[in-house]
Design a protein around this motif. Structure first.
Motif, PDB file in Angstrom:
ATOM      1  N   ASP A  61       0.326   1.042   1.786  1.00 11.79           N
ATOM      2  CA  ASP A  61       0.805   0.577   0.478  1.00 11.79           C
ATOM      3  C   ASP A  61       0.217  -0.794   0.145  1.00 11.79           C
ATOM      4  N   ILE A  62       0.148  -1.686   1.149  1.00 11.18           N
ATOM      5  CA  ILE A  62      -0.438  -3.010   0.935  1.00 11.18           C
ATOM      6  C   ILE A  62      -1.900  -2.881   0.517  1.00 11.18           C
ATOM      7  N   GLN A  63      -2.650  -2.036   1.216  1.00 14.03           N
ATOM      8  CA  GLN A  63      -4.071  -1.859   0.919  1.00 14.03           C
ATOM      9  C   GLN A  63      -4.279  -1.359  -0.511  1.00 14.03           C
ATOM     10  N   HIS A 103      -3.841  -9.638   5.745  1.00 16.15           N
ATOM     11  CA  HIS A 103      -2.616  -8.897   5.428  1.00 16.15           C
ATOM     12  C   HIS A 103      -2.247  -8.037   6.635  1.00 16.15           C
ATOM     13  N   GLY A 104      -1.084  -7.411   6.574  1.00 16.05           N
ATOM     14  CA  GLY A 104      -0.597  -6.680   7.741  1.00 16.05           C
ATOM     15  C   GLY A 104      -0.140  -7.639   8.834  1.00 16.05           C
ATOM     16  N   LEU A 113       5.426  -5.470   1.862  1.00 18.84           N
ATOM     17  CA  LEU A 113       4.469  -5.277   0.769  1.00 18.84           C
ATOM     18  C   LEU A 113       4.519  -6.459  -0.186  1.00 18.84           C
ATOM     19  N   GLU A 114       5.704  -6.888  -0.589  1.00 18.23           N
ATOM     20  CA  GLU A 114       5.821  -7.963  -1.562  1.00 18.23           C
ATOM     21  C   GLU A 114       5.294  -9.288  -1.008  1.00 18.23           C
ATOM     22  N   GLN A 115       5.531  -9.541   0.276  1.00 17.72           N
ATOM     23  CA  GLN A 115       4.999 -10.772   0.878  1.00 17.72           C
ATOM     24  C   GLN A 115       3.472 -10.772   0.876  1.00 17.72           C
ATOM     25  N   ALA A 116       2.880  -9.632   1.200  1.00 19.54           N
ATOM     26  CA  ALA A 116       1.415  -9.536   1.212  1.00 19.54           C
ATOM     27  C   ALA A 116       0.851  -9.738  -0.191  1.00 19.54           C
ATOM     28  N   LEU A 117       1.493  -9.129  -1.192  1.00 17.36           N
ATOM     29  CA  LEU A 117       1.009  -9.267  -2.560  1.00 17.36           C
ATOM     30  C   LEU A 117       1.229 -10.683  -3.088  1.00 17.36           C
ATOM     31  N   ASP A 118       2.311 -11.329  -2.647  1.00 15.06           N
ATOM     32  CA  ASP A 118       2.548 -12.715  -3.071  1.00 15.06           C
ATOM     33  C   ASP A 118       1.441 -13.627  -2.542  1.00 15.06           C
ATOM     34  N   ILE A 130      -5.453 -15.556  -5.729  1.00 19.18           N
ATOM     35  CA  ILE A 130      -6.126 -15.273  -6.997  1.00 19.18           C
ATOM     36  C   ILE A 130      -5.914 -16.419  -7.989  1.00 19.18           C
ATOM     37  N   ALA A 131      -4.696 -16.984  -7.991  1.00 15.42           N
ATOM     38  CA  ALA A 131      -4.381 -18.076  -8.916  1.00 15.42           C
ATOM     39  C   ALA A 131      -5.229 -19.316  -8.667  1.00 15.42           C
ATOM     40  N   LEU A 132      -5.774 -19.450  -7.459  1.00 19.34           N
ATOM     41  CA  LEU A 132      -6.626 -20.602  -7.135  1.00 19.34           C
ATOM     42  C   LEU A 132      -8.054 -20.423  -7.640  1.00 19.34           C
ATOM     43  N   ALA A 133      -8.341 -19.273  -8.233  1.00 20.69           N
ATOM     44  CA  ALA A 133      -9.628 -18.996  -8.891  1.00 20.69           C
ATOM     45  C   ALA A 133     -10.835 -19.149  -7.972  1.00 20.69           C
ATOM     46  N   PRO A 134     -10.801 -18.562  -6.778  1.00 20.28           N
ATOM     47  CA  PRO A 134     -12.024 -18.548  -5.966  1.00 20.28           C
ATOM     48  C   PRO A 134     -13.037 -17.598  -6.586  1.00 20.28           C
ATOM     49  N   THR A 135     -14.279 -17.706  -6.179  1.00 23.13           N
ATOM     50  CA  THR A 135     -15.299 -16.758  -6.636  1.00 23.13           C
ATOM     51  C   THR A 135     -15.393 -15.559  -5.701  1.00 23.13           C
TER      52      THR A 135
END
Length: 387
Positions: free
Chosen positions: A227-229, A174-175, A181-186, A192-197
């Motif tokens: 804000d991203i962090q 990130h950064g 901010l929205e691009q980093a969170l996207d 997260i949706a890919l369900a890594p461990t």
């Protein structure tokens, strides 16, 4: 193994192996690792032979221990064929016994070329992948010099799962240049949706001797980075990823054991061009080693593999130990300090008290752990332990 070395409180820590594969398809502009553009034909066979000869020279420092973990890093280790990596793993196993349940991690690019090898890697006993996604956004990937697409990054996780990897990490930055901010969170939501461990989520930094250092891209302002962090950590926590190190987040029971060994000042043999190691020697000294950096020199068997070796003097051990241990959000048991360094806990004395008084180190006699403020200003905290 917890054998105490003669005349010392120093104990032999767990032992790991790091294997460096120094080639990439293309050098990324932010990368300061020892990586080199690959030729059409990689010298796999010669390099594996060199790696095993390199390992032979470090065998006296095994001292009866088993390997707790192996990590293939780079460069891009997934450029190597399963045949080459299989020969290497067989050679390692013939020299050092593997601990039951050993963790074997391979760094991989998410490109289609690498994905095709995942099944073969899993059959070798490699049981953890670390996939270098960095971002899912096409413009950001291009700016970072990455050669995979966002779609390939999405497919890589599914391919890993189909290949039998139920434990994999996604590497995400990130950064990034002009990132909002929205691009980093996207990016983070897609990961997260890919369900890594496990997720390695860290801020892009400009390192010396890189293209970005000499030609800096426009990075987000400090307020945006903060804000991203904050928002990213909250999102990860909401989805069950617990932060256990500065930039490492894992689901319960899936912390990277190889990296935990680094951060708890364990021993690791480093083989390969430019690889570093940290070893407790039979005489009780703790040493850092590094291997010759250029692949052509490393492959020249007439030259030594080892480029340097440094004994860590007693006055440097507190800093060296804490530089790693305090990266962990829960720190370490205080008793680990004398076990790993051979020094009494009291040797931290005044520096420890000063750091506690400044609110950077928790006042916990049985643990060495940074406060949240200490985690944020880790370099300031470590200054107390410099001599």
């Amino acid at each position: 193994m917890t054998a105490v070395l003669a005349g010392s409180t120093l104990q032999l820590p767990p032992l790991a192996l790091y294997v460096h594969i120094p080639w990439c398809v293309r050098k990324c502009p932010y990368c300061d690792f020892n990586s080199h553009a690959a030729s059409p034909e990689l010298p796999e066979d010669a390099y594996v032979s060199a790696l095993l000869s390199d390992l032979d020279q470090d065998l006296p420092y095994v001292q009866g221990r088993q390997l707790a973990s192996i990590f293939f890093g780079g460069g891009t280790p997934s450029l190597f064929s399963a045949v080459a990596l299989g020969r290497l793993l067989e050679g390692v196993a013939a020299r050092i016994p593997f601990a039951q349940g050993i963790e074997i991690t391979l760094e991989a690019n998410p490109g289609t070329f690498e994905q095709a090898k995942f099944v073969a890697y899993r059959k070798l006993g490699i049981n953890r992948l670390s996939i270098g996604v960095q971002s899912f956004e096409a413009a950001k990937l291009k700016r970072l010099g990455r050669i995979h697409s966002g779609d390939e990054a999405l497919r890589a996780a599914e391919m890993a799962r189909r290949a039998g990897f139920d434990n994999f990490n996604l590497d995400l930055m990130h950064g990034l240049p002009e990132q909002t901010l929205e691009q980093a969170l996207d990016d983070l939501r897609q990961a997260i949706a890919l369900a890594p461990t496990h997720l390695s989520w860290y801020q892009l930094t400009l390192e010396p001797n890189t293209v970005f250092w000499n030609q800096p891209p426009p990075l987000p302002e400090d307020d945006t980075l903060w804000d991203i962090q904050e928002a990213g950590q909250a999102l990860l926590n909401e989805h069950g990823f617990i932060q256990y190190e500065v930039s490492a987040y894992a689901r319960a029971g899936h912390q990277a054991r190889h990296n935990l060994n680094y951060w708890s000042f364990g021993d690791f043999i480093g083989i390969g061009a430019g690889a570093h190691g940290k070893l407790t020697h039979p005489d009780g000294t703790v040493r850092r080693t590094w291997k010759t950096r250029l692949p052509k020199d490393y492959l020249n068997l007439a030259k030594p593999f080892k480029a340097g070796d440094k004994v860590l003097p007693a006055e440097e051990l507190p800093f060296e130990f804490l530089m790693n241990a305090l990266r962990l959000t829960e720190g370490v048991e205080a008793a680990l300090f004398p076990a790993r360094t051979g020094l009494p806990l009291a040797s931290l004395g005044a520096a420890r008290r000063q750091a506690e008084q400044k609110g950077l180190l928790e006042v916990e006699p049985a643990r060495l752990v940074a406060t949240p403020q200490g985690q944020l200003f880790l370099n300031d905290l470590l200054q107390y332990f410099l001599n």
